[in-house]
Structures are given as C-alpha cells and as structure tokens.
Design an enzyme around this catalytic site. Structure first.
Site, PDB file in Angstrom:
ATOM      1  N   SER A   1      42.146  38.844  43.676  1.00  0.00           N
ATOM      2  CA  SER A   1      43.662  39.068  44.200  1.00  0.00           C
ATOM      3  C   SER A   1      44.138  37.783  44.946  1.00  0.00           C
ATOM      4  O   SER A   1      44.231  36.579  44.029  1.00  0.00           O
ATOM      5  CB  SER A   1      43.518  40.120  45.411  1.00  0.00           C
ATOM      6  OG  SER A   1      44.667  40.808  45.477  1.00  0.00           O
TER       7      SER A   1
ATOM      8  N   ASP B   1      44.619  48.797  37.111  1.00  0.00           N
ATOM      9  CA  ASP B   1      45.272  47.917  38.242  1.00  0.00           C
ATOM     10  C   ASP B   1      46.660  47.620  37.741  1.00  0.00           C
ATOM     11  O   ASP B   1      47.102  47.013  37.051  1.00  0.00           O
ATOM     12  CB  ASP B   1      44.470  46.729  38.318  1.00  0.00           C
ATOM     13  CG  ASP B   1      45.017  45.806  39.447  1.00  0.00           C
ATOM     14  OD1 ASP B   1      46.133  45.924  40.040  1.00  0.00           O
ATOM     15  OD2 ASP B   1      44.479  44.745  39.855  1.00  0.00           O
TER      16      ASP B   1
ATOM     17  N   HIS C   1      43.772  48.354  41.826  1.00  0.00           N
ATOM     18  CA  HIS C   1      43.495  46.989  42.253  1.00  0.00           C
ATOM     19  C   HIS C   1      42.387  47.016  43.131  1.00  0.00           C
ATOM     20  O   HIS C   1      41.791  45.967  43.241  1.00  0.00           O
ATOM     21  CB  HIS C   1      44.867  46.609  42.896  1.00  0.00           C
ATOM     22  CG  HIS C   1      44.607  45.153  43.363  1.00  0.00           C
ATOM     23  ND1 HIS C   1      44.405  44.027  42.585  1.00  0.00           N
ATOM     24  CD2 HIS C   1      44.825  44.629  44.674  1.00  0.00           C
ATOM     25  CE1 HIS C   1      44.462  43.052  43.169  1.00  0.00           C
ATOM     26  NE2 HIS C   1      44.585  43.262  44.463  1.00  0.00           N
TER      27      HIS C   1
END
Lengths: 202, 380
Positions: B150, B324, B357
C-alpha cells in the site's frame, strides 16, 4: 508403435542464439528458462497462469509474470524480445491464431512446438481402441485435460500460409527419436512433434 | 541479534535540521524505529520494511506485556520470509506520522507547542529521505531489499527509483504509482470528515478533546475500501447484534458495529492531523513525474545511462490481490511494466483471495511463500 520420447527443450535450446532476450509463454516451473539462462546466457522472462508455478519460478530466481496468455500480450511492447517460446502450450490456447501474431509483435521470432495429432501411432490408437491417444491429451482424462486443440501438421501449415507467418526453421521429431531439419515425406503421418521458428513475412 | 524477549521502539534524534521537499526545514527531527537481526560487518544485509497509512515502526515481535505482535509479524522473524537470521530488518515510522517520528502532533521546538497545521507538508519522498538518515546512522551501506504494501509500496518504489545503487531488490505489494481520481476521492471524504468535526478546530485541538468523531468516520470509510464486497457479505451479511432494534439510528447491523469498533479503536492510536498529512502525501505521490523532475536536489545516478546500468542488475517483485479494488491488480501490473522498462528484472504475482486490500496484512502465508522464494534466490 512406441517412439522414443524426445524433449523439445533441447531442440529449442539448440535453436536459440546465446545472450538473446527470451519470453517463455506458459513457462511452468521454469525449467526450460533456467537451462536457457544457464547454458545460453539468455535474458529470460516467463509467463505463467498458475500461482504455484509462479512461486516455483521465483524460487529459481527467475523473472516471471503471472498472467493468462489467452488475454493477449499487451503488457509487452513491440519487439521487446528476440524469441517468444510457446512450448507444449499451443494446444491449450483459446485463440492460437491471435496469440502467434502477438508473439511476433513482441518478439522477432516465435518458437512454437506442435504435437501432431495426425501422427500414425495416434491414428492407430484411435482406430483400434476408439479412444483418444493419452499423449494428445497430455495424459489427463478428457474431463481434466486443459488441451482443447487437436492439431495436425498439415492443418498447422495451412493456417500459417493464410496468416502471413513464415517458417524460417523447423525441427521434426520422427519415430525412434530422430530429429530432422527437413520436412519428411508424409509429415502429417510420420512426424510426432515439431518445433517451428516463425517469423513475420516482411 | 534476534530479540529474546520483548522489543522496544527506539528513537533517533537527528542533530541537523532536515530539509523537506517543500523547501521547509524541520529542527529536532526524531525518528522512531525498530531493528531486528544483526547487521553484517560490511553493512550489506539490511532489509527496509515500509509501513502503510496507519502502520508504525513496530513491524514484528512483541512489545513488553503486549498481547498482539507487530503489524507484519508473520512475515518477519527467524526462518520467516524476511529472515532475521540472515537479514538486519529495519522499520521506521514515517515523517508526518504520530507513532514516534516527528509529525503535526509533535512539539515545535521554536514555540514549545504542537505544530498542528504549521507542520510543513510531507511527501512520500520525504518519508524515504528520513529513512535514509536512519539507515546511515545504523551503518547500513546497502539494502538487500526494500519492501512494503500500500503506502509502503509507494515508499518502496520511490526509494528504489531515487537510489538505484542503494537497494538490490524491491517487493511492492498492493500499491500504485499514482492515485486515480477514485482513490483521491475516498481520501478526500476522509479528510473532510475530520475537518467537519468542530473539535478539529483548524488542527488546533491538542490538549483538548481531539476530533474523534471525524477521524473515526474517516477510518470507517477507509475500512470499507480495504475489504472486498464478498468478504463483507460473508462476514456480516445482514446479521444484527443485540435484540432491541427499536432505537432509531443506533448501530444494529453487525457491519455497523464492526465499522464502529474500527473507528473507535483507531482514534485511540492515531492523530487526526497526521491522517490529513499522510493521506495528502499519498494523493500527491506520482512516481513517474517525481523521478523525471528537473533540478532535483536528491537522489543519485540520475545521469542517463548510469541509473539504467544499475537497474539492470536489480530484481523486483510486484504482488497484487485479486479482490483488492482499492489498489487493483491492473495498477500493480503497471508498476511491473514501468520497472521492467527501466531494465529491472520484475516478477509479478497475483494472490487469489477474498480479503480485498487488507490481504496484505492478513494473507501472510501466501505472501511469505512468494517473498521467501524471491529473497532466497537473490544473487549474493
């Protein structure tokens, strides 16, 4: 009729220039790429749909890209590679025609192995047993095999003629394990498997 | 050395002023970090772990008396993917954060009061430059790998692209080279929720009740984007909690309670202004434009050719998760394509999961296999 099993990996290896850039489509666990890197010092990349196989490739230190080659090779720009290899994979491709053209877009040459469905032993097996030759279905039953294309030598030649793709080199595996560069007589009957180096007609 | 007992976050005080990308200067910068394993005498076995938006320096092992280990503990430790028997693993809190490294809640030495909104804007590159100071202090000469998911992936890419001679490899998980309009939009709603809370008071709430309502709403929105629709449906469905659902507009669905819990537990550990600064850094991040800037004052090997030669010997691993939708696989493939174009041998793998995610924190087994295999095969 038994034939000696010839590993097309070695044939492919002999057809590749050292230190070239190679993309191997459907690279599996990466054994072909590894030996090409070790023996031909190529700069190699593999493409593989199976996550487990991708993990194996990583363990071998290979550069691998997890993708479905049936969705095209748009990830790569034109002329990125010298050779794009499709070994024992043509038979599982939904759009083989488009794929070969894509291979010749991202690479100067395409190396394709074709297992000949028209081979005598296959015909005899089917004639006598009324069943498909196990080898043609990669030794899996019909409900499990990923093979969806049953290609005969002659049919393959016909398709190429129509596509503007030229065979610049070939290796024909004939019964008892001999390999010839020239197309044997009655190839559709006597060739077990073949490796073609394809080039786009200028 | 591998920690025998509990670990502790360390603090490094930087004696010199630190210049940010904005041109502003910070005095008295402190960096909170943790390090596990042993640095080799030549300082070349270090791995830098980059944390995400709400992460901190505590990546692995246990703090004194803690019930939960660090945020990426299944990935880091003896015999694990980031093997602390082999690597010296470092993780630090980002600048602008609120877990030990200088950020808007820190005291401004000039005024003796918290910075609040007088804190200068930070960028992903600033985060990386702070880590460079820390690594130099620790005696790290070269990184075996820089890795993160991320926002951690953004720092990973920035460091790798800015310093092609410094890191041998990178692992970038569920990230992007630049935020899309949708990604910016979600962050903006989070920021507006904070700023709409009257307690926020222009960022001036220290010593008073912080804007807990706004920050928890921001976190709730974030959490929705971290999960997949399918996982939410499976986990909560339309199930309700408790018997009395007659009180209007009180959380009654399981999913409402879950989000409420996430929001409330987040405000206890996170600073609202940090949330504003860090999400802005994420939104402003644009790798390609940042490394092609003219007149950059940092980075190395910018001269064409040398950087490219350096990249040739490097390896990268980009990982995405199928479900995701916040950082979809297409953005990870773009990362792989970009670094391949620079000459790096980049691999790309996709992990099939329903965890969205959040999978980069939960699906550690699948990631361990990929990262472990990748690191083990790096040339010496």
């Amino acid at each position: 009729m038994k034939h000696t099993h010839i590993d097309t990996s070695l044939i492919i290896e002999s057809m590749i220039e050292p230190q070239s850039r190679v993309l191997d489509l459907g690279c599996g666990d990466g054994s072909l790429l590894s030996s090409l890197i070790a023996r031909k010092r190529v700069e190699g990349t593999g493409v593989e749909i199976s996550h487990d196989m991708v993990a194996s490739c990583l363990a071998k230190g290979l550069c691998v890209f997890q993708a479905d080659i049936d969705k095209g090779l748009s990830h790569w720009e034109d002329a990125t590679f010298d050779y794009v290899i499709l070994k024992s994979t043509l038979e599982v491709i939904h759009r083989p025609y488009e794929l070969i053209l894509e291979m010749l877009r991202v690479g100067r040459h395409a190396l394709v192995t074709v297992s000949n469905f028209g081979y005598l032993a296959n015909r005899i097996h089917t004639l006598l047993t009324g069943r498909m030759t196990p080898r043609i279905r990669a030794f899996s039953p019909w409900y499990e095999t990923s093979v969806i294309r049953y290609v005969c030598m002659d049919e393959f030649f016909e398709a190429l003629r129509r596509s503007g793709v030229r065979i610049s080199e070939a290796r024909y595996v004939t019964p008892f394990g001999s390999v010839s560069r020239k197309k044997p007589l009655f190839a559709n009957l006597f060739v077990v498997e073949a490796v073609f180096l394809l080039t786009r007609t200028p | 050395m591998n920690p025998q007992g509990p670990v502790k976050t360390q603090i490094l005080k930087v004696p010199r002023p630190f210049r940010l990308e904005s041109g502003d200067t910070l005095e008295g910068l402190t960096i909170a970090y943790e390090a596990y394993g042993e640095l080799s005498p030549s300082g070349d076995n270090a791995v830098l772990i980059e944390h995400a938006l709400s992460g901190d320096a505590h990546a692995a092992f246990y703090h004194e008396g803690a019930r939960k280990p660090g945020w990426w503990d299944p990935m880091i430790g003896p015999g694990k993917a980031f093997d602390t028997n082999r690597y010296f693993v470092v993780c630090s809190n980002v600048i602008g954060g609120c877990s030990g490294t200088t950020g808007p809640s820190s005291l401004n030495p000039a005024t003796g009061r918290p910075y609040g909104l007088t804190f200068p804007p930070v960028t992903i590159r600033d985060m990386v430059e702070v880590q460079r100071l820390l690594l130099a202090h620790l005696g790290v000469k070269r990184l075996r790998c820089v890795a993160g998911g991320s926002m951690g992936g953004m720092q990973t890419m920035q460091l790798f692209a800015d310093y092609p001679f410094f890191a041998d490899s990178f692992v970038c998980i569920a990230s992007t080279m630049r935020h899309s309009a949708q990604q910016i939009a979600f962050n903006e709603v989070g920021r507006r929720a904070i700023m709409a809370d009257p307690r926020w008071n222009g960022g001036n709430y220290y010593g008073d009740v912080p804007p807990e309502g706004g920050l928890s709403v921001a976190r709730m929105i974030g959490h929705i984007t971290y999960l997949s629709e399918r996982m939410m449906q499976e986990k909560f469905g339309r199930a309700r909690k408790g018997k009395d659902h007659t009180v209007v507009f009180r959380p009654s669905f399981e999913v409402e309670h879950y989000l409420d819990y996430q929001g409330v537990s987040f405000v206890r550990r996170f600073d609202a202004n940090s949330y504003l600064y860090i999400t802005s850094a994420i939104d402003n991040f644009d790798l390609v434009s940042s490394i092609s800037q003219v007149g950059r004052f940092r980075g190395e090997g910018r001269a064409r050719g040398t950087a490219r030669d350096a990249m040739k010997a490097k390896k990268g691993l980009v990982v995405a998760f199928t479900s995701d939708w916040l950082y979809p696989p297409s953005q990870s493939r773009e990362i792989a394509r970009f670094f391949s174009g620079l000459g790096v041998a980049v691999s790309y793998a996709e992990i099939a999961t329903d965890h969205g995610h959040d999978a980069f924190l939960t699906d550690t087994e699948a990631q361990s296999r990929l990262v472990g295999n990748f690191l083990a095969s790096l040339p010496a």
